[in-house]
Design an enzyme around this catalytic site. Structure first.
Site, PDB file in Angstrom:
ATOM      1  N   ASN A   1     -38.279  15.243  41.719  1.00  0.00           N
ATOM      2  CA  ASN A   1     -38.210  15.933  42.955  1.00  0.00           C
ATOM      3  C   ASN A   1     -39.594  16.798  42.525  1.00  0.00           C
ATOM      4  O   ASN A   1     -39.555  17.739  41.816  1.00  0.00           O
ATOM      5  CB  ASN A   1     -36.975  16.941  42.785  1.00  0.00           C
TER       6      ASN A   1
ATOM      7  N   CYS B   1     -38.648  22.997  49.008  1.00  0.00           N
ATOM      8  CA  CYS B   1     -38.816  21.707  49.410  1.00  0.00           C
ATOM      9  C   CYS B   1     -38.918  21.184  50.950  1.00  0.00           C
ATOM     10  O   CYS B   1     -39.213  19.945  51.048  1.00  0.00           O
ATOM     11  CB  CYS B   1     -37.524  20.712  49.006  1.00  0.00           C
TER      12      CYS B   1
ATOM     13  N   HIS C   1     -37.185  13.792  52.050  1.00  0.00           N
ATOM     14  CA  HIS C   1     -37.531  14.678  50.541  1.00  0.00           C
ATOM     15  C   HIS C   1     -36.776  13.917  49.574  1.00  0.00           C
ATOM     16  O   HIS C   1     -35.622  13.479  49.666  1.00  0.00           O
ATOM     17  CB  HIS C   1     -37.128  16.085  50.937  1.00  0.00           C
TER      18      HIS C   1
HETATM   19  C1  LIG Z   1     -27.800  18.566  40.276  1.00  0.00           C
HETATM   20  C2  LIG Z   1     -26.991  17.279  40.702  1.00  0.00           C
HETATM   21  C3  LIG Z   1     -27.645  15.998  40.585  1.00  0.00           C
HETATM   22  C4  LIG Z   1     -25.673  17.202  39.973  1.00  0.00           C
HETATM   23  O1  LIG Z   1     -24.807  16.191  40.360  1.00  0.00           O
HETATM   24  P1  LIG Z   1     -23.215  16.630  40.669  1.00  0.00           P
HETATM   25  O2  LIG Z   1     -22.616  15.235  41.033  1.00  0.00           O
HETATM   26  O3  LIG Z   1     -23.230  17.436  41.673  1.00  0.00           O
HETATM   27  O4  LIG Z   1     -22.711  17.317  39.429  1.00  0.00           O
HETATM   28  P2  LIG Z   1     -22.043  18.301  39.094  1.00  0.00           P
HETATM   29  O5  LIG Z   1     -23.152  19.662  39.138  1.00  0.00           O
HETATM   30  O6  LIG Z   1     -20.711  18.662  39.761  1.00  0.00           O
HETATM   31  O7  LIG Z   1     -21.579  18.305  37.487  1.00  0.00           O
HETATM   32  C5  LIG Z   1     -20.778  17.349  37.030  1.00  0.00           C
HETATM   33  C6  LIG Z   1     -20.612  17.161  35.551  1.00  0.00           C
HETATM   34  O8  LIG Z   1     -21.725  16.794  35.179  1.00  0.00           O
HETATM   35  C7  LIG Z   1     -22.460  17.543  34.181  1.00  0.00           C
HETATM   36  N1  LIG Z   1     -23.724  17.292  34.140  1.00  0.00           N
HETATM   37  C8  LIG Z   1     -24.758  18.241  34.941  1.00  0.00           C
HETATM   38  N2  LIG Z   1     -25.889  17.757  34.558  1.00  0.00           N
HETATM   39  C9  LIG Z   1     -25.853  16.745  33.446  1.00  0.00           C
HETATM   40  C10 LIG Z   1     -26.853  16.075  33.043  1.00  0.00           C
HETATM   41  N3  LIG Z   1     -28.173  16.016  32.901  1.00  0.00           N
HETATM   42  N4  LIG Z   1     -26.314  15.098  32.142  1.00  0.00           N
HETATM   43  C11 LIG Z   1     -25.165  14.914  31.714  1.00  0.00           C
HETATM   44  N5  LIG Z   1     -24.203  15.763  32.473  1.00  0.00           N
HETATM   45  C12 LIG Z   1     -24.567  16.568  33.278  1.00  0.00           C
HETATM   46  C13 LIG Z   1     -21.867  18.973  34.395  1.00  0.00           C
HETATM   47  O9  LIG Z   1     -22.117  19.781  33.569  1.00  0.00           O
HETATM   48  C14 LIG Z   1     -20.487  18.549  35.324  1.00  0.00           C
HETATM   49  O10 LIG Z   1     -19.639  18.527  33.959  1.00  0.00           O
HETATM   50  P3  LIG Z   1     -18.161  18.925  34.024  1.00  0.00           P
HETATM   51  O11 LIG Z   1     -17.473  18.274  35.427  1.00  0.00           O
HETATM   52  O12 LIG Z   1     -17.635  18.964  32.634  1.00  0.00           O
HETATM   53  O13 LIG Z   1     -18.356  20.677  34.394  1.00  0.00           O
HETATM   54  C15 LIG Z   1     -26.672  17.448  42.215  1.00  0.00           C
HETATM   55  O14 LIG Z   1     -25.867  18.373  42.471  1.00  0.00           O
HETATM   56  C16 LIG Z   1     -27.788  17.444  43.312  1.00  0.00           C
HETATM   57  O15 LIG Z   1     -28.471  16.547  43.221  1.00  0.00           O
HETATM   58  N6  LIG Z   1     -27.600  18.525  44.063  1.00  0.00           N
HETATM   59  C17 LIG Z   1     -28.625  18.835  44.934  1.00  0.00           C
HETATM   60  C18 LIG Z   1     -30.164  18.707  44.255  1.00  0.00           C
HETATM   61  C19 LIG Z   1     -31.360  19.221  45.366  1.00  0.00           C
HETATM   62  O16 LIG Z   1     -31.320  18.854  46.398  1.00  0.00           O
HETATM   63  N7  LIG Z   1     -31.997  20.238  44.582  1.00  0.00           N
HETATM   64  C20 LIG Z   1     -33.038  20.815  45.620  1.00  0.00           C
HETATM   65  C21 LIG Z   1     -32.882  20.968  46.983  1.00  0.00           C
HETATM   66  S1  LIG Z   1     -34.509  20.256  47.504  1.00  0.00           S
END
Ligand SMILES: CC(C)(COP(=O)(O)OP(=O)(O)OC[C@H]1O[C@@H](n2cnc3c(N)ncnc32)[C@H](O)[C@@H]1OP(=O)(O)O)[C@@H](O)C(=O)NCCC(=O)NCCS
Length: 332
Positions: A286, A116, A256
């Site tokens: 993204n 990214c 980004h």
């Molecule tokens: C991926 C992302 C959106 C997840 O959000 P989060 O708030 O961290 O959520 P978590 O991963 O802690 O998951 C929380 C809960 O939601 C659930 N969940 C994950 N994806 C889900 C979806 N698409 N729909 C519904 N629930 C979802 C998980 O299973 C988890 O459930 P649990 O608590 O029962 O285990 C976030 O972590 C993120 O944006 N990360 C960085 C992404 C990034 O920058 N990536 C590339 C680098 S460029």
């Protein structure tokens, strides 16, 4: 001799037609529009459909449009750098394929892989060729077909990514405009949290790797989130500080587009209000190396000569960085 600087003299983007909405994702995995919107800010992403359509198709469309728009003869382009983690194939370079598609027969071209942060790495690299005085017209492309490495059975990643490309033209100037400063960083200890398990030299493709779904992007989202918030904000603050810029001096933050919450945290730390933050994550998701040029393309008509822009990214690797640009032209 006066010091040469690279300035962006044109910008063009390309996104495919097909819109993958949150509603449609609800049919593929256990998720819902409310969760996706509140956790990421994403409403829909573009997907490149069709056989034999790689990242170069989108990259070439962006570059072709860029050359037409800026009245640049493809034969005058001396270098094309493509940032991508989804090259058409491991080799030859996607930049090479793009150069051929647009008729840039006198250029040399290569890809860089920084996930990214790829566009920022490529932009700084391209700028160095201009600053060195060895090259006069350099094209920097960010192109990613993330749908080719996204597992549409994994709800934690498939909601995030989309396909797209963006390209800028770099030319020389001795004025104050252009790319003024860059801080780029990487930390290979981030590998466990964001990577593709198979398909490289460490673990070549086998029936087993395909069955184990190891040819898709793997991410530990919450860990990546924490590193992204801290590092993107740190380098952005650092680049502002060493150039004597406060939040008031910054016309635009160009972040980004990985997650709206990461963007908001970065803007807060920089003292930049939401009205000065470029955002199109709701429409494209993204697109990895394409997010920053796609933002510049979307907002081009609002950019004025002399505007101070802070570009910022964080991605797999880990890689991250921030670039200070003084915008070089008024809306045309
Ligand atoms: C991926 C992302 C959106 C997840 O959000 P989060 O708030 O961290 O959520 P978590 O991963 O802690 O998951 C929380 C809960 O939601 C659930 N969940 C994950 N994806 C889900 C979806 N698409 N729909 C519904 N629930 C979802 C998980 O299973 C988890 O459930 P649990 O608590 O029962 O285990 C976030 O972590 C993120 O944006 N990360 C960085 C992404 C990034 O920058 N990536 C590339 C680098 S460029």
């Amino acid at each position: 001799m006066e010091q040469l600087r690279a300035m962006i003299t044109g910008i063009q983007g390309y996104v495919p037609e097909y819109r993958l909405t949150n509603k449609e994702l609800e049919k593929l995995v256990e998720t819902n529009d409310e969760w996706i919107t509140s956790r990421t800010g994403i409403k829909e992403r573009r997907i490149l459909k069709g056989e034999n359509q790689g990242s170069s198709v989108m990259g070439a469309a962006a570059v072709k449009g860029l050359l037409e728009k800026t009245g640049t003869d493809p034969m005058d382009v001396e270098l094309i750098i493509c940032a991508t983690v989804t090259p058409d194939m491991p080799f030859p370079a996607t930049a090479n394929i793009i150069a051929d598609k647009v008729g840039a027969k006198k250029s040399f071209s290569f890809d860089i892989s920084a996930a990214c942060s790829g566009f920022l790495y490529a932009l700084q690299l391209g700028a160095q060729f201009i600053q060195a005085g060895t090259h006069k017209k350099v094209v920097v492309v960010g192109a990613d077909k993330m749908s080719s490495i996204v597992d549409y059975q994994d709800r934690t990643t498939c909601i995030l990514f989309g396909d797209g490309a963006g390209a800028v033209l770099l030319e020389a100037t001795t004025s104050e405009y252009g790319i003024r400063d860059a801080i780029l960083r990487s930390d290979g200890s981030g590998e466990p949290y964001l990577h593709m398990k198979a398909g490289g030299s460490r673990k070549p493709a086998t029936h087993q790797t395909v069955e184990a779904r190891e040819h898709f992007a793997y991410q530990e989202g919450s860990t990546v989130f924490k590193f992204a918030v801290t590092n993107m904000a740190d380098v952005s603050a650092e680049v502002m500080e060493r150039n004597g810029l406060t939040g008031d001096d910054v016309a635009w933050l160009v972040p980004h587009q990985a997650n709206k919450r990461i963007i908001d945290a970065t803007a807060n730390r920089m003292g930049v209000g939401p009205e000065k933050v470029m955002m199109n994550i709701e429409r494209y998701g993204n697109t990895t190396a394409a997010t920053i040029p796609l933002c510049l393309w979307d907002y081009e008509s609002q950019l004025k000569k002399g505007d101070n822009l802070i570009l910022a990214a964080f991605g797999g690797g880990f890689t991250w960085g921030s670039i200070y640009v003084k915008w070089a032209y008024d809306p045309k």
